[in-house]
Design a protein around this motif. Structure first.
Motif, PDB file in Angstrom:
ATOM      1  N   SER A 117      11.139  -1.822   5.713  1.00 32.25           N
ATOM      2  CA  SER A 117      10.695  -1.153   4.492  1.00 32.25           C
ATOM      3  C   SER A 117      11.860  -0.590   3.702  1.00 32.25           C
ATOM      4  N   SER A 118      13.005  -0.382   4.352  1.00 34.62           N
ATOM      5  CA  SER A 118      14.149   0.175   3.632  1.00 34.62           C
ATOM      6  C   SER A 118      14.684  -0.795   2.598  1.00 34.62           C
ATOM      7  N   SER A 119      14.386  -2.108   2.779  1.00 31.43           N
ATOM      8  CA  SER A 119      14.840  -3.114   1.816  1.00 31.43           C
ATOM      9  C   SER A 119      13.774  -3.406   0.774  1.00 31.43           C
ATOM     10  N   ASP A 120      12.690  -2.673   0.790  1.00 31.10           N
ATOM     11  CA  ASP A 120      11.596  -2.885  -0.149  1.00 31.10           C
ATOM     12  C   ASP A 120      11.989  -2.328  -1.520  1.00 31.10           C
ATOM     13  N   PRO A 121      12.158  -3.184  -2.530  1.00 33.26           N
ATOM     14  CA  PRO A 121      12.599  -2.698  -3.845  1.00 33.26           C
ATOM     15  C   PRO A 121      11.550  -1.859  -4.567  1.00 33.26           C
ATOM     16  N   SER A 122      10.297  -1.872  -4.088  1.00 30.38           N
ATOM     17  CA  SER A 122       9.265  -1.084  -4.765  1.00 30.38           C
ATOM     18  C   SER A 122       9.308   0.394  -4.372  1.00 30.38           C
ATOM     19  N   LEU A 123       9.994   0.727  -3.284  1.00 31.48           N
ATOM     20  CA  LEU A 123      10.088   2.131  -2.874  1.00 31.48           C
ATOM     21  C   LEU A 123      10.890   2.926  -3.910  1.00 31.48           C
ATOM     22  N   GLY A 124      10.302   4.035  -4.371  1.00 30.38           N
ATOM     23  CA  GLY A 124      10.986   4.890  -5.327  1.00 30.38           C
ATOM     24  C   GLY A 124      10.932   4.433  -6.763  1.00 30.38           C
ATOM     25  N   GLN A 125      10.253   3.328  -7.021  1.00 32.59           N
ATOM     26  CA  GLN A 125      10.178   2.853  -8.402  1.00 32.59           C
ATOM     27  C   GLN A 125       9.290   3.783  -9.238  1.00 32.59           C
ATOM     28  N   LYS A 126       9.522   3.782 -10.545  1.00 34.31           N
ATOM     29  CA  LYS A 126       8.721   4.578 -11.462  1.00 34.31           C
ATOM     30  C   LYS A 126       7.929   3.616 -12.351  1.00 34.31           C
ATOM     31  N   ILE A 127       6.616   3.772 -12.303  1.00 34.73           N
ATOM     32  CA  ILE A 127       5.728   2.875 -13.037  1.00 34.73           C
ATOM     33  C   ILE A 127       5.079   3.619 -14.198  1.00 34.73           C
ATOM     34  N   ALA A 128       5.031   2.970 -15.348  1.00 34.30           N
ATOM     35  CA  ALA A 128       4.313   3.501 -16.506  1.00 34.30           C
ATOM     36  C   ALA A 128       3.536   2.353 -17.134  1.00 34.30           C
ATOM     37  N   ILE A 129       2.292   2.638 -17.525  1.00 33.77           N
ATOM     38  CA  ILE A 129       1.459   1.614 -18.149  1.00 33.77           C
ATOM     39  C   ILE A 129       1.240   1.968 -19.610  1.00 33.77           C
ATOM     40  N   LYS A 130       1.568   1.046 -20.476  1.00 33.01           N
ATOM     41  CA  LYS A 130       1.452   1.254 -21.912  1.00 33.01           C
ATOM     42  C   LYS A 130       0.377   0.323 -22.464  1.00 33.01           C
ATOM     43  N   THR A 131      -0.580   0.886 -23.206  1.00 33.21           N
ATOM     44  CA  THR A 131      -1.638   0.095 -23.824  1.00 33.21           C
ATOM     45  C   THR A 131      -1.328  -0.103 -25.308  1.00 33.21           C
ATOM     46  N   LYS A 178      -6.632   7.591   2.409  1.00 34.08           N
ATOM     47  CA  LYS A 178      -5.799   8.783   2.200  1.00 34.08           C
ATOM     48  C   LYS A 178      -4.328   8.451   2.386  1.00 34.08           C
ATOM     49  N   VAL A 179      -4.024   7.673   3.428  1.00 33.70           N
ATOM     50  CA  VAL A 179      -2.630   7.278   3.673  1.00 33.70           C
ATOM     51  C   VAL A 179      -2.106   6.443   2.505  1.00 33.70           C
ATOM     52  N   LEU A 180      -2.949   5.552   2.006  1.00 43.20           N
ATOM     53  CA  LEU A 180      -2.527   4.672   0.925  1.00 43.20           C
ATOM     54  C   LEU A 180      -2.295   5.441  -0.376  1.00 43.20           C
ATOM     55  N   ILE A 181      -3.288   6.219  -0.789  1.00 45.82           N
ATOM     56  CA  ILE A 181      -3.202   6.898  -2.086  1.00 45.82           C
ATOM     57  C   ILE A 181      -2.192   8.043  -2.064  1.00 45.82           C
ATOM     58  N   GLY A 182      -2.243   8.859  -0.994  1.00 45.80           N
ATOM     59  CA  GLY A 182      -1.403  10.055  -0.963  1.00 45.80           C
ATOM     60  C   GLY A 182       0.027   9.817  -0.536  1.00 45.80           C
ATOM     61  N   ASP A 183       0.295   8.687   0.100  1.00 41.16           N
ATOM     62  CA  ASP A 183       1.638   8.475   0.653  1.00 41.16           C
ATOM     63  C   ASP A 183       2.224   7.127   0.206  1.00 41.16           C
ATOM     64  N   VAL A 184       1.665   6.041   0.708  1.00 38.89           N
ATOM     65  CA  VAL A 184       2.279   4.724   0.531  1.00 38.89           C
ATOM     66  C   VAL A 184       2.377   4.324  -0.942  1.00 38.89           C
ATOM     67  N   LEU A 185       1.258   4.402  -1.669  1.00 39.45           N
ATOM     68  CA  LEU A 185       1.281   3.978  -3.073  1.00 39.45           C
ATOM     69  C   LEU A 185       1.995   4.995  -3.956  1.00 39.45           C
ATOM     70  N   ALA A 186       1.866   6.287  -3.608  1.00 42.12           N
ATOM     71  CA  ALA A 186       2.530   7.322  -4.405  1.00 42.12           C
ATOM     72  C   ALA A 186       4.043   7.138  -4.383  1.00 42.12           C
ATOM     73  N   LYS A 187       4.592   6.720  -3.226  1.00 40.78           N
ATOM     74  CA  LYS A 187       6.031   6.494  -3.122  1.00 40.78           C
ATOM     75  C   LYS A 187       6.483   5.296  -3.956  1.00 40.78           C
ATOM     76  N   ARG A 188       5.527   4.491  -4.365  1.00 43.32           N
ATOM     77  CA  ARG A 188       5.854   3.305  -5.163  1.00 43.32           C
ATOM     78  C   ARG A 188       5.434   3.475  -6.624  1.00 43.32           C
ATOM     79  N   GLY A 189       5.240   4.728  -7.016  1.00 43.18           N
ATOM     80  CA  GLY A 189       4.986   5.035  -8.423  1.00 43.18           C
ATOM     81  C   GLY A 189       3.586   4.762  -8.906  1.00 43.18           C
ATOM     82  N   ILE A 190       2.615   4.577  -8.002  1.00 45.03           N
ATOM     83  CA  ILE A 190       1.248   4.257  -8.388  1.00 45.03           C
ATOM     84  C   ILE A 190       0.438   5.540  -8.510  1.00 45.03           C
TER      85      ILE A 190
END
Length: 632
Positions: A410-424, A604-616
């Motif tokens: 997971s340390s090589s996962d480029p999605s970790l720490g990314q910042k996501i913004a959605i523009k409509t 809970k693990v997905l929303i509060g931890d895993v996805l949050a770390k990937r900017g979701i």
């Protein structure tokens, strides 16, 4: 050329004279023997002309272009740059068959190219070359070109002298050596090649059409393509001993151009990497079964090469989900949603394990609750020791950022720490142009639409003036904005003759016929790599459901639009959730989309931890709980 569905316009019947002229042109271009005492001149009206020879030539013309032949223009895209290609298709029906595309003329080439349907009814009109089964079935059918080392022939035979540069040729497999399955044009003089092709590089034949593409699939009745026969008389098949090329070719070594010595180009540019929009050939159940069986053998062979005895890196007992996700899926010959456990004859991992147990490749054990696990595997079985590795397909990158990791780190996962913004953003209809906004092809934000509407109201004081909470309706607002059948409340507003400013703003954006929504997903404050995509912004889908008995699983899908690689995320989930996590093609999704299945309710693990770390953000996550009883 026809990996994507071409746009074929309305068919027009050919005049008899045009059909005969085209048939005679085909006879000349391909050097087809003319019946004795015949010529390609138009038939004479003389009473003294012998009837029988004329009928023979007529029957030859009808075999090439039946009397019912029609023509139509087509447009498609071709090549790595998706360049537009146009031309003409000729559609007709051989006796007892449906209407099919029989010939293709494209771009400025005056020479017509036969489809496989024409070749199945007209033996030997073009040279027939041969290639190994795995090249024909798995590479050429994906749109790859045929490379020189992929050509094979019987020992003691010569290459067809007609197979010269620029000539149209057909290609068949070893198993069905008398049945043309693929059509292309020679890039070199194949007829001048020697017997030993090892070490030679380059494209031998450029692909144009094959059994399984969209031209093969076209039918006037809409019933899809017709499968190739097992044998055809009139074509010269493989006989005797084959030259060493087929036995000595290796798929593990690539040349400097990224082209395989196995006979096809695997590089995306040379082979034409398939897009998400493209439909994939559905394999037979037997083909999927064989692919799963070979993938299991490959995983054992690879483990023996990389690890030490006695268990070669495996920790027993092995869960069914681990078997599918870590042993089978990564080692399948074809990475496609068509190659899933549900597509096999076993239908589930338990029965697959039982089959491998019956073959004595492993030992299994049934646990309480009906789960079957693997407790041991035979690494010295003759199927494992004699196994020959094959070239694995290159994994598809999730984004241009790349996928450098091995999937488990997971340390090589480029999605970790990314910042996501959605523009409509929105594209406006012609009803609003140019009164409110200048262009219907440009993209506008909601604020820009609101500002344009405010400016229009301010320029027309008779509507209510600046600062008024409601405005009067004028012809533009009443006719161009209001009055849609999709908004029943518009009739009341029109009758009242006034509308609140805020309600008018919302009304403009909510009507997709006025403002069509698009979205852009920005990563790390950069949207330069993406163009606005039609529709509302996507969401990550989390589904909680029950499997056998009381077993609960969590399914995570649609991660790819957010630059998250499911193959890299699954090992992390397996550790965090302390349960098996498997990755498989998304059922019913586009090719290339994957789905993760992890044991237990892990929202809970997905929303509060895993996805949050990937900017979701939580608002971009759609959770469906199917374990709750439906309300009556």
């Amino acid at each position: 050329m026809f990996k994507k569905k071409p746009q074929i316009k309305n068919l027009s019947p050919l005049r008899s004279s045009d059909r005969r002229g085209l048939a005679d042109q085909i006879i000349r271009d391909y050097g087809i023997p003319v019946p004795p005492q015949e010529s390609l001149e138009p038939p004479s009206d003389s009473q003294d002309e012998p009837a029988k020879p004329q009928t023979t030539l007529s029957s030859l013309r009808n075999l090439l272009l039946p009397e019912s032949t029609s023509s139509a223009r087509f447009i498609t895209t071709f090549g790595p740059d998706s360049a537009l290609v146009s031309g003409t298709v000729y559609v007709g029906a051989h006796r007892g068959e449906d209407d099919r595309v029989l010939w293709i003329q494209y771009e400025k080439n005056t020479k017509l190219v036969p489809t496989v349907y024409t070749l199945w009814n007209n033996p030997n009109i073009v040279p027939l070359l041969h290639t190994p089964d795995f090249v024909a079935e798995q590479r050429l059918r994906q749109g790859a070109d045929l490379m020189i080392p992929g050509l094979i022939k019987s020992k003691g035979t010569r290459w067809d002298p007609r197979a010269k540069k620029g000539s149209v040729v057909a290609v068949s497999s070893m198993r069905r050596s008398t049945v043309p399955l693929w059509v292309g044009t020679c890039e070199i003089d194949v007829c001048n090649l020697g017997d030993d092709l090892r070490g030679q590089k380059g494209i031998a034949v450029k692909g144009l059409h094959w059994e399984g593409d969209e031209i093969w699939n076209w039918s006037a009745l809409g019933n899809g393509g017709k499968s190739a026969p097992e044998h055809l008389d009139g074509w010269t098949g493989l006989t005797g001993t084959l030259e060493g090329a087929v036995y000595n070719m290796t798929l593990d070594d690539s040349d400097e151009n990224g082209q395989e010595d196995g006979g096809v180009a695997l590089d995306g540019n040379a082979a034409g990497a398939p897009s998400e929009e493209e439909e994939e050939r559905e394999p037979t159940t037997k083909e999927v079964d064989e692919a799963f069986h070979e993938a299991f053998l490959y995983s054992l062979h690879k483990a023996k090469q990389s690890n030490k005895a006695p268990h070669y890196g495996f920790d027993f007992p092995i869960q069914p989900s681990f078997l599918i996700a870590n042993m089978i899926q990564p080692h399948l010959r074809v990475q496609s949603q068509q190659y899933a456990i549900k597509k096999t004859s076993w239908k589930n991992a338990k029965k697959f394990i039982k089959q491998l147990d019956k073959e004595k490749l492993l030992k299994s054990k049934d646990r309480n609750g009906g789960e079957t696990v693997i407790v041991d595997m035979d690494f010295d079985d003759h199927q494992v020791t004699r196994f020959t590795p094959y070239k694995l397909p290159t994994p598809k990158a999730v984004s241009k950022a790349g996928n450098e990791g091995n999937g488990g780190d997971s340390s090589s996962d480029p999605s970790l720490g990314q910042k996501i913004a959605i523009k409509t953003v929105y594209r406006v209809s012609s009803k609003l142009v140019p009164t409110l906004l200048p262009s219907k092809t440009e993209f506008y934000t909601a604020q820009q639409v609101f500002s344009a509407l405010k400016e229009y109201i301010d320029k027309n004081p008779e509507l209510g003036g600046q600062g008024a909470s409601s405005i009067k309706l004028d012809p533009f607002i009443a006719n161009n904005i209001l009055g849609s059948n999709l908004f029943p409340e518009d009739s009341k507003v029109i009758a009242a003759g006034r509308i609140q400013k805020g309600a008018l703003q919302r009304r403009v954006l909510e009507d997709s016929h006025l403002c069509q929504p698009f979205h852009v997903i920005e990563r790390n404050q950069s949207a330069s790599e993406q163009k606005p995509k039609a529709g509302p912004a996507p969401q990550v889908h989390i589904t909680i459901e029950k499997r056998t008995g009381t077993k609960v699983v969590t399914k995570i899908a649609n991660l790819e639009p957010f630059f998250i690689n499911p193959q890299q995320l699954a090992p992390e989930l397996q550790k965090k959730c302390a349960g098996a996590a498997s990755v498989a093609p998304l059922t019913g999704g586009k090719p290339g989309l994957l789905e993760i299945v992890v044991q237990g309710d892990q929202r809970k693990v997905l929303i509060g931890d895993v996805l949050a770390k990937r900017g979701i953000d939580v608002k971009w996550v759609d959770v469906v709980d199917k374990t709750k009883a439906k309300k009556k």
